[in-house]
Design a protein around this motif. Structure first.
Motif, PDB file in Angstrom:
ATOM      1  N   ARG A 219       7.726   0.634  -3.462  1.00  0.00           N
ATOM      2  CA  ARG A 219       6.143  -0.753  -3.460  1.00  0.00           C
ATOM      3  C   ARG A 219       6.070  -1.642  -4.230  1.00  0.00           C
ATOM      4  O   ARG A 219       5.900  -2.929  -3.846  1.00  0.00           O
ATOM      5  N   PRO A 220       6.599  -2.129  -5.014  1.00  0.00           N
ATOM      6  CA  PRO A 220       6.544  -3.428  -5.454  1.00  0.00           C
ATOM      7  C   PRO A 220       7.333  -5.413  -4.884  1.00  0.00           C
ATOM      8  O   PRO A 220       7.353  -4.141  -4.608  1.00  0.00           O
ATOM      9  N   CYS A 221       6.407  -6.062  -4.755  1.00  0.00           N
ATOM     10  CA  CYS A 221       7.044  -6.579  -4.028  1.00  0.00           C
ATOM     11  C   CYS A 221       6.931  -8.376  -4.601  1.00  0.00           C
ATOM     12  O   CYS A 221       5.554  -8.603  -4.445  1.00  0.00           O
ATOM     13  N   GLU A 222       7.365  -8.785  -5.192  1.00  0.00           N
ATOM     14  CA  GLU A 222       7.166  -9.972  -5.923  1.00  0.00           C
ATOM     15  C   GLU A 222       8.206 -10.595  -5.036  1.00  0.00           C
ATOM     16  O   GLU A 222       9.166 -10.743  -4.670  1.00  0.00           O
ATOM     17  N   ILE A 223       6.627 -11.937  -4.260  1.00  0.00           N
ATOM     18  CA  ILE A 223       7.682 -12.808  -3.383  1.00  0.00           C
ATOM     19  C   ILE A 223       8.232 -14.209  -3.911  1.00  0.00           C
ATOM     20  O   ILE A 223       7.186 -15.078  -5.087  1.00  0.00           O
ATOM     21  N   VAL A 224       9.562 -14.337  -3.930  1.00  0.00           N
ATOM     22  CA  VAL A 224       9.989 -15.842  -4.678  1.00  0.00           C
ATOM     23  C   VAL A 224      10.241 -16.503  -3.210  1.00  0.00           C
ATOM     24  O   VAL A 224      11.236 -16.478  -2.583  1.00  0.00           O
ATOM     25  N   THR A 225       9.269 -17.752  -3.823  1.00  0.00           N
ATOM     26  CA  THR A 225       9.661 -18.418  -2.566  1.00  0.00           C
ATOM     27  C   THR A 225      11.070 -19.479  -2.790  1.00  0.00           C
ATOM     28  O   THR A 225      11.470 -19.735  -4.358  1.00  0.00           O
TER      29      THR A 225
ATOM     30  N   PRO B  59       1.053  -1.239   0.005  1.00  0.00           N
ATOM     31  CA  PRO B  59      -0.343  -0.497   0.002  1.00  0.00           C
ATOM     32  C   PRO B  59       0.692   0.986  -0.051  1.00  0.00           C
ATOM     33  O   PRO B  59       2.121   0.622   0.598  1.00  0.00           O
ATOM     34  N   PRO B  60       0.363   2.653  -0.734  1.00  0.00           N
ATOM     35  CA  PRO B  60       1.118   4.050  -0.485  1.00  0.00           C
ATOM     36  C   PRO B  60       2.027   3.904   0.524  1.00  0.00           C
ATOM     37  O   PRO B  60       1.148   3.976   1.868  1.00  0.00           O
ATOM     38  N   GLY B  61       3.350   4.066   1.400  1.00  0.00           N
ATOM     39  CA  GLY B  61       3.645   4.619   2.196  1.00  0.00           C
ATOM     40  C   GLY B  61       4.622   3.196   2.198  1.00  0.00           C
ATOM     41  O   GLY B  61       5.021   3.284   4.041  1.00  0.00           O
ATOM     42  N   ARG B  62       4.445   2.284   2.663  1.00  0.00           N
ATOM     43  CA  ARG B  62       4.839   0.710   2.934  1.00  0.00           C
ATOM     44  C   ARG B  62       5.750   0.561   1.123  1.00  0.00           C
ATOM     45  O   ARG B  62       5.574   0.826   0.244  1.00  0.00           O
ATOM     46  N   THR B  63       6.436  -0.866   1.778  1.00  0.00           N
ATOM     47  CA  THR B  63       7.480  -1.366   1.160  1.00  0.00           C
ATOM     48  C   THR B  63       7.505  -2.802   1.185  1.00  0.00           C
ATOM     49  O   THR B  63       6.861  -3.871   2.198  1.00  0.00           O
ATOM     50  N   ARG B  64       8.121  -3.298   0.421  1.00  0.00           N
ATOM     51  CA  ARG B  64       8.629  -4.972   0.526  1.00  0.00           C
ATOM     52  C   ARG B  64       8.967  -5.524   1.698  1.00  0.00           C
ATOM     53  O   ARG B  64       8.560  -6.676   1.900  1.00  0.00           O
ATOM     54  N   LYS B  65      10.115  -4.605   1.926  1.00  0.00           N
ATOM     55  CA  LYS B  65      10.851  -4.582   3.282  1.00  0.00           C
ATOM     56  C   LYS B  65      10.256  -4.960   4.526  1.00  0.00           C
ATOM     57  O   LYS B  65       9.820  -5.790   5.220  1.00  0.00           O
ATOM     58  N   ASP B  66       9.186  -3.854   4.166  1.00  0.00           N
ATOM     59  CA  ASP B  66       8.067  -4.273   5.544  1.00  0.00           C
ATOM     60  C   ASP B  66       7.444  -4.917   5.816  1.00  0.00           C
ATOM     61  O   ASP B  66       7.694  -5.866   6.907  1.00  0.00           O
ATOM     62  N   LEU B  67       7.250  -5.982   4.839  1.00  0.00           N
ATOM     63  CA  LEU B  67       6.139  -7.220   4.579  1.00  0.00           C
ATOM     64  C   LEU B  67       7.247  -8.113   5.299  1.00  0.00           C
ATOM     65  O   LEU B  67       7.213  -9.353   6.285  1.00  0.00           O
ATOM     66  N   ALA B  68       8.258  -8.082   4.400  1.00  0.00           N
ATOM     67  CA  ALA B  68       9.829  -9.068   4.899  1.00  0.00           C
ATOM     68  C   ALA B  68      10.131  -9.364   6.902  1.00  0.00           C
ATOM     69  O   ALA B  68      10.191  -9.785   7.451  1.00  0.00           O
ATOM     70  N   ASN B  69      10.129  -7.402   7.121  1.00  0.00           N
ATOM     71  CA  ASN B  69      10.328  -7.503   8.599  1.00  0.00           C
ATOM     72  C   ASN B  69       9.044  -8.189   9.265  1.00  0.00           C
ATOM     73  O   ASN B  69       9.119  -8.725  10.539  1.00  0.00           O
ATOM     74  N   ALA B  70       8.220  -7.844   8.992  1.00  0.00           N
ATOM     75  CA  ALA B  70       6.837  -8.270   9.416  1.00  0.00           C
ATOM     76  C   ALA B  70       6.922 -10.375   9.643  1.00  0.00           C
ATOM     77  O   ALA B  70       6.149 -10.692  10.435  1.00  0.00           O
TER      78      ALA B  70
ATOM     79  N   LEU C  28       1.399 -15.460   2.272  1.00  0.00           N
ATOM     80  CA  LEU C  28      -0.272 -14.259   1.923  1.00  0.00           C
ATOM     81  C   LEU C  28      -1.031 -13.871   2.918  1.00  0.00           C
ATOM     82  O   LEU C  28      -1.529 -13.099   2.807  1.00  0.00           O
ATOM     83  N   ASP C  29      -1.282 -15.016   4.361  1.00  0.00           N
ATOM     84  CA  ASP C  29      -2.173 -14.451   5.119  1.00  0.00           C
ATOM     85  C   ASP C  29      -1.161 -12.929   5.786  1.00  0.00           C
ATOM     86  O   ASP C  29      -2.136 -12.103   6.419  1.00  0.00           O
ATOM     87  N   GLU C  30      -0.303 -12.825   5.818  1.00  0.00           N
ATOM     88  CA  GLU C  30       0.696 -11.638   6.380  1.00  0.00           C
ATOM     89  C   GLU C  30       0.817 -10.071   5.594  1.00  0.00           C
ATOM     90  O   GLU C  30      -0.032  -9.286   5.493  1.00  0.00           O
ATOM     91  N   ALA C  31       0.773 -10.677   4.305  1.00  0.00           N
ATOM     92  CA  ALA C  31       0.276  -9.604   3.017  1.00  0.00           C
ATOM     93  C   ALA C  31      -0.837  -8.834   3.159  1.00  0.00           C
ATOM     94  O   ALA C  31      -0.643  -7.772   3.052  1.00  0.00           O
ATOM     95  N   ILE C  32      -1.790  -9.691   3.288  1.00  0.00           N
ATOM     96  CA  ILE C  32      -2.990  -9.262   3.272  1.00  0.00           C
ATOM     97  C   ILE C  32      -3.557  -8.693   4.951  1.00  0.00           C
ATOM     98  O   ILE C  32      -3.880  -7.862   4.638  1.00  0.00           O
ATOM     99  N   ALA C  33      -3.023  -8.915   5.235  1.00  0.00           N
ATOM    100  CA  ALA C  33      -3.186  -8.403   6.775  1.00  0.00           C
ATOM    101  C   ALA C  33      -2.176  -7.133   6.802  1.00  0.00           C
ATOM    102  O   ALA C  33      -2.692  -6.508   7.824  1.00  0.00           O
ATOM    103  N   GLN C  34      -1.319  -6.940   5.720  1.00  0.00           N
ATOM    104  CA  GLN C  34      -0.330  -5.735   5.921  1.00  0.00           C
ATOM    105  C   GLN C  34      -0.975  -4.415   4.608  1.00  0.00           C
ATOM    106  O   GLN C  34      -0.644  -3.617   4.773  1.00  0.00           O
ATOM    107  N   ASP C  35      -2.050  -5.170   4.220  1.00  0.00           N
ATOM    108  CA  ASP C  35      -2.871  -4.399   3.055  1.00  0.00           C
ATOM    109  C   ASP C  35      -2.096  -4.763   1.627  1.00  0.00           C
ATOM    110  O   ASP C  35      -2.284  -3.607   0.927  1.00  0.00           O
TER     111      ASP C  35
END
Length: 374
Positions: A166-172, A18-29, A187-194
């Motif tokens: 903001r682009p976030c390609e998740i590579v498992t 979402p605006p103001g957030r980053t792919r790093k935020d998802l990794a850290n969460a 993906l559940d965390e990605a949804i929780a992080q909007d």
């Protein structure tokens, strides 16, 4: 409906923060939730260049690797330059976000080897400048440039433009079991992080290519995926805005359809494939098999839309796992291809539940197509 996948697979799922957030935020969460850790790394990419005689600029952008509490790699979170429509290109760069640009990939491999991805923008290229016996040259635009001792440009570190954090390609990491559970955790965390699905978004499935390494298996694979490509894209509901898709060259069908090719041993067959003008940017990517790519020895399905539903991803994976199972079955023939996708599924190693699931969807698509024609 619980679906089990037996084939070792990896996934690439394109999302946007979402605006103001980053792919790093998802990794850290995710690291905080799992007791794991995050490591920064340089992610290589290419983009078209407007400079004459220089078709591409090679890039390094900031990526983040997630490790679990046992220090095992779980996934990476990276940029994807095919995602463009959702971002405001005039938005100023966020502090600390940058890309490193050069016109030759070998120079960027030096950056990867010698530079620290955790360094600030004004210091990250210092080790590269040391290699060339020069100093980093700052510019009032916020860029930092390295030249060699003759003044020729080596690399530039530039602020990251237009919300490219903001682009976030998740590579498992490759998954051998528990596919649904492991995808759900991400993906559940990605949804929780909007996080959301981008306009051009796609999901790619990478199947371990080892079982496919025979001339008859490749011949059957090319036959069925070429014959049913349009139907599979309709069934899977390919994203029509997705870029870098397309058909195989005719030369692949001509080569693999011959009895001579099908009688070859694998080293000979791979040599034939390596001489064809294959590209990764197509519906079904055989390039990593043809080149014997040891780091990514996979057959890649590229036609899936971006999805945040683990069930849908696993169901689609089960469908293609069954089709590939038909290809590696020694009792099936590359010259006796079933006349319909439904009939092919009947003869493929797919669970009864999955057969019903996909055949019901095939029937619905068929009825819609018939009604549309009327």
């Amino acid at each position: 409906m619980t679906v089990e996948i037996e084939w070792k697979t990896g996934f690439e799922i394109e999302l946007i923060a979402p605006p103001g957030r980053t792919r790093k935020d998802l990794a850290n969460a995710l690291a905080l939730k799992s007791g794991g850790s995050v490591e920064h790394f340089f992610h290589p990419q290419s983009e078209p260049s407007k400079v004459p005689d220089r078709p591409t600029f090679e890039n390094l952008t900031q990526g983040f690797q997630l490790f679990d509490s046992s220090d095992q790699w779980v996934a990476s979170f990276v940029d994807d330059l095919t995602l463009q429509a959702d971002f405001r290109k005039q938005t100023p760069s966020q502090p600390g976000w940058y890309r490193i640009i050069a016109d030759e990939s070998r120079l960027l491999r030096l950056v990867i080897r010698h530079c620290d991805p955790t360094s600030p923008v004004d210091m990250v290229l210092d080790p590269l400048a040391d290699l060339f016996g020069t100093k980093v040259l700052p510019h009032e635009s916020g860029m930092y440039r390295v030249v060699d001792d003759s003044g020729a440009s080596v690399a530039i570190c530039a602020p990251l433009p237009g919300e490219r954090e903001r682009p976030c390609e998740i590579v498992t990491a490759p998954i051998t079991s528990g596919h649904h559970h492991k995808l759900s955790q991400l993906l559940d965390e990605a949804i929780a992080q909007d996080f959301a699905i981008p306009a051009e978004g796609a999901t790619h499935i990478h199947f371990d290519a080892s079982p496919l390494c025979s001339a008859p298996a490749i011949a059957k694979l090319v036959s069925i995926f070429e014959k049913f490509s349009a139907e599979l894209k309709s069934l899977i509901e390919v994203n029509r805005q997705c870029v870098r898709l397309g058909a195989w060259p005719d030369a692949l069908r001509d080569a693999t359809g011959s009895e001579k090719f099908q009688a070859l041993n694998w080293p000979e067959a791979k040599q034939v494939l390596s001489k064809l003008e294959l590209s990764k940017f197509c519906d079904f990517n055989l390039l990593n098999i043809a080149t014997g790519n040891e780091q990514k020895h996979t057959f890649e399905i590229r036609i899936l839309p971006s999805m945040m539903d683990s069930n849908r991803i696993v169901e689609a994976t089960a469908l293609f796992e069954g089709l590939l199972g038909w290809c590696i079955d020694p009792t099936t023939s590359p010259v006796r291809i079933p006349t319909s996708l439904s009939l092919l599924l009947d003869n493929a190693p797919v669970t009864r539940t999955m057969k019903k699931h996909w055949q019901r969807k095939i029937a619905i698509k068929s009825r819609i197509a018939t009604t549309t024609k009327i």
